[in-house]
Design a protein around this motif. Structure first.
Motif: not given
Length: 420
Positions: A141-143, A200-201, A205-206, A234-235
């Motif tokens: 998720x940090x990314x 937005x990405x 994605x979180x 992050x997906x």
């Protein structure tokens, strides 16, 4: 001196030779009936020479048979002689025998049991073999947070560059206010688009993974993997997510139709303990895996003969094992693992409940009467035997029968049972 010659046995294939006299006749010598005495000639030593004998000619087969011992069928008519049937269709003098090979038939696994009289078991349903759960590619998720913050900073920088940033916001950020440059150019539009897409990405994605839950990811109808990780992830926001519960679950269904070994209709409620083992097959292999599980349980109840209410523990355990085996075999191809299918309530159907209740009561009453009668007979026998052995009474057959009858009536009355 007279010599004796032994006869030479006839050799098959060698013609007999006429006898030759030992002494040839002398011409001019009159024969007055006197036979001259033969001269003694030394006997030559025997010489062992190999004698070649011709192969014996095979004997002709008897009438009605050919070489090999096979029977020959003959044609008998008034105008023809006996002709073997096999000679009418024979081209060569002795046709070569034809050797037959047994046909090799491929047998399916378990065919021997079916030949033995076992009922063939229907094949289990099959699903796409390529549809197997595999881990999806996700990032920490940090990314995503870092990418979203970078996008936000880029949007602020683009707004300051174009002069769209308010003076108060610029002063709060420590930037000097910049006058508007009028219409936005291509570079400014590109900066806005790139920063906005990155933000937005990054934030879109979180996702948060929970224990006992999984996500099945798909892109344009294609399976992309399963996420079983927990925490902040992050997906890819373009992927379609389907949440699946992978915890151990139990389901108690409503009473369903069943039957016992005699065909009497029953109503059975079962408790099913199960879980999703393969999320890909459970989600994409069938439309609703929970509905599929209910249908499999209902079908298994119709195939397995259940035990009537009040049956023994062993019969109930055997029915439970059979139900578990059938439901587990039917649900395994769709990724559902079944641990047990346990009947928790078994009762007769409403249309036969009253009749079976009366039958059950009658059976219990008959069993009780049989046990009471057995105890009464044992008591009467013991009483009569003791009276006779101890010599207290001497009874003949009539008196013995009367005593047995009276004791039976007395014992039955004492136990609350009517006499015979």
């Amino acid at each position: 001196m007279t010599t004796t010659t032994s006869p030479i046995p006839d050799t098959p294939g060698i013609p007999d030779t006429p006898d030759v006299p030992d002494t040839p006749a002398v011409p001019g010598t009159p024969d007055h009936g006197h036979v001259p005495e033969p001269k003694l000639v030394p006997e030559p030593k025997p010489v062992h020479e190999p004698v070649t004998r011709p192969a014996p000619t095979p004997a002709a087969p008897p009438d009605g048979a050919v070489a090999g011992g096979r029977p020959v069928r003959l044609i008998h008519t008034e105008s023809t002689t006996e002709i073997p049937v096999h000679l009418l269709f024979r081209d060569a003098s002795q046709p070569a025998p034809v050797r037959l090979r047994p046909a090799v038939v491929a047998r399916r696994p378990g065919a021997g049991r079916q030949d033995a009289g076992e009922r063939p078991r229907p094949a289990a349903p099959r699903v796409d073999p390529d549809l197997v759960e595999r881990p999806a590619r996700v990032l920490p998720g940090a990314v995503g947070v870092l990418a979203g913050m970078c996008g936000a900073v880029g949007c602020l920088a683009a707004s300051w560059w174009t002069g769209a940033l308010p003076p108060l916001a610029a002063e709060a950020l420590g930037l000097s206010a910049r006058a508007g440059a009028g219409a936005l150019g291509p570079g400014q539009w590109a900066a806005y688009a790139g920063s906005g897409a990155l933000g937005l990405f990054g934030f879109g994605g979180l996702a948060r993974g929970r224990t006992g839950r999984a996500w099945v990811l798909g892109l344009f109808g294609r399976y992309r993997g399963t996420v079983r990780r927990t925490g902040l992830l992050w997906v890819n926001p373009l992927l379609l997510r389907r949440r699946v519960d992978v915890r151990l679950r139990h389901w108690r269904g409503e009473p369903m139709q069943a039957a016992d070994r005699s065909g009497v209709p029953l109503r059975v409620a079962v408790l099913v303990v199960w879980r999703v083992r393969d999320t890909a097959r459970a989600t994409l292999g069938v439309e609703d895996h929970e509905g599929y599980l209910r249908a499999c349980v209902e079908a298994a109840l119709l195939r397995v003969p259940m035990t009537a209410p009040g049956a023994g523990r062993d019969a109930t355990q055997a029915a439970q094992d059979a139900l578990t085996r059938l439901v587990a075999a039917d649900c395994a191809p769709v990724g559902v693992e079944v641990f047990t299918v346990r009947p928790v309530r078994v009762e007769y159907a409403p249309e036969v409940a009253a009749a079976m209740h009366r039958r059950r009561i009658a059976a219990l009453d008959a069993q009780h009467r049989a046990s009471v009668l057995s105890s009464v007979v044992d008591s009467v026998e013991d009483t009569v035997t003791r009276l006779t052995v101890r010599g207290l009474v001497e009874l003949d057959d009539y008196e013995r029968k009367a005593l047995v009858k009276d004791l039976t009536v007395a014992f039955c009355a004492g136990r609350g049972e009517p006499g015979p």
